[in-house]
Structure formats: C-alpha cells, structure tokens
Write a protein that holds these residues in place. Structure first.
Motif, short mmCIF file in Angstrom:
data_model
loop_
_atom_site.label_atom_id
_atom_site.label_comp_id
_atom_site.label_asym_id
_atom_site.label_seq_id
_atom_site.Cartn_x
_atom_site.Cartn_y
_atom_site.Cartn_z
N GLU A 77 0.82 -1.22 0.00
CA GLU A 77 0.00 0.00 0.00
C GLU A 77 0.85 1.26 0.00
N ASP A 78 1.97 1.24 0.72
CA ASP A 78 2.87 2.40 0.72
C ASP A 78 3.42 2.67 -0.68
N ASP A 79 3.78 1.61 -1.39
CA ASP A 79 4.28 1.77 -2.75
C ASP A 79 3.20 2.33 -3.67
N LYS A 81 0.73 4.27 -2.82
CA LYS A 81 0.55 5.69 -2.50
C LYS A 81 1.60 6.54 -3.21
N LYS A 82 2.82 6.06 -3.22
CA LYS A 82 3.89 6.79 -3.91
C LYS A 82 3.65 6.83 -5.41
N GLN A 84 0.75 6.62 -6.93
CA GLN A 84 -0.41 7.47 -7.19
C GLN A 84 -0.07 8.96 -7.13
N SER A 85 1.04 9.31 -6.51
CA SER A 85 1.43 10.72 -6.47
C SER A 85 1.87 11.23 -7.84
N ARG A 94 -5.73 -5.08 -3.97
CA ARG A 94 -5.41 -5.16 -2.54
C ARG A 94 -4.86 -6.55 -2.30
#
Length: 147
Positions: A77-79, A81-82, A84-85, A94
């Motif tokens: 999930e952290d990856d 988020k990055k 999606q930036s 998921r």
C-alpha cells in the motif's frame, strides 16, 4: 516493498504481461502491471520479476512471459501511494502476496488478448500515456530469503 522468499515455490501457471520497472534489488525487479480483472478493466498490481540475465529494459515497458508463483510482501500500500502521487490509478489490487515471475522471456509480439497485457492497453485507452521517468526512484525493493 519487502518481499519474503521461500526456498521452495509452487508454480501456479504461466502468464504474459506488460510490466513497467520500478525498483530493483540484484536480479529481482519490482514492476507495475495493469491487469484486466473484469472486461475492460485496468487494475494496477505490483509484481516481481526474477531477471538473472538482465533482459528487462529499465527505461521502457516490457512485454514478458514467465512462470508464476506467489510470494509474501509487505509495504504494498505504501508503494501504491507513492505511485499514485505521479500516476493516475483507477483500481488497485489489494494484496498481501504478489505474483513473482521467473524463467522469463521477452515477447516481441505480445498476445493482446492476454489479461496481463490487455489491462495495460485498457489503461492507455483511458489515460493515453505513462511517463516512466516519473516512476523511477519512487519505490524501493528489499528481499528477505528464508530457508
């Protein structure tokens, strides 16, 4: 993302897919793939490629075929988020396990009816392009091998 490898892997099939390299650790490469999860779908998922011979080009989209297994991973999930930036992602898979592909080969003429390739083209039909340069260095990949 941190991937946990086991000494034995169960092959669950073979798949063709389009991959965008994101990060590497020795001969393991974390990639972004768009998968046709439903008709017309473009679900983003992370995959790991074992590239012992350096055939994956880091600066382009690669079309590959390889044997598939699943490995445990944390930090997915952290990856996302990055990613999606800098890149619009409509749907995200998921997952706590990621597909790992090995014994890979580059496809010169990919079969666009395969779900791992068709999802990429579905993404491009909506979003038109992917700036690979913006994805470089966003995420990191670490490998933990268990015996």
């Amino acid at each position: 993302m941190k991937v946990k490898l086991k000494s034995l892997a169960k092959v669950v099939g073979e798949e063709e897919l389009a991959v965008i390299p994101l990060a590497e650790n020795e001969y393991f490469i974390e990639c972004l793939n768009f998968y046709e999860d439903v008709e017309g779908g473009r679900q983003a998922r992370l995959v790991v490629i074992v590239d012992k011979y350096g055939i994956i080009r880091q600066d382009q989209i690669n079309f590959i075929k390889g044997k598939k297994t699943f490995v445990d991973a944390i930090g997915i999930e952290d990856d996302f988020k990055k990613i999606q930036s800098v890149l619009k992602l409509d749907r995200i898979a998921r997952m706590f396990k990621v597909p790992l592909y090995f014994d890979i080969e580059i496809l010169e003429k990919p079969d666009v009816s395969k779900r791992g390739i068709k999802g990429f083209y579905n993404y491009l039909s909506v979003h038109k392009e992917i700036d690979i340069g913006k994805l470089k260095g966003l995420v990191s990949l670490s490998i933990e091998e268990s015996i």
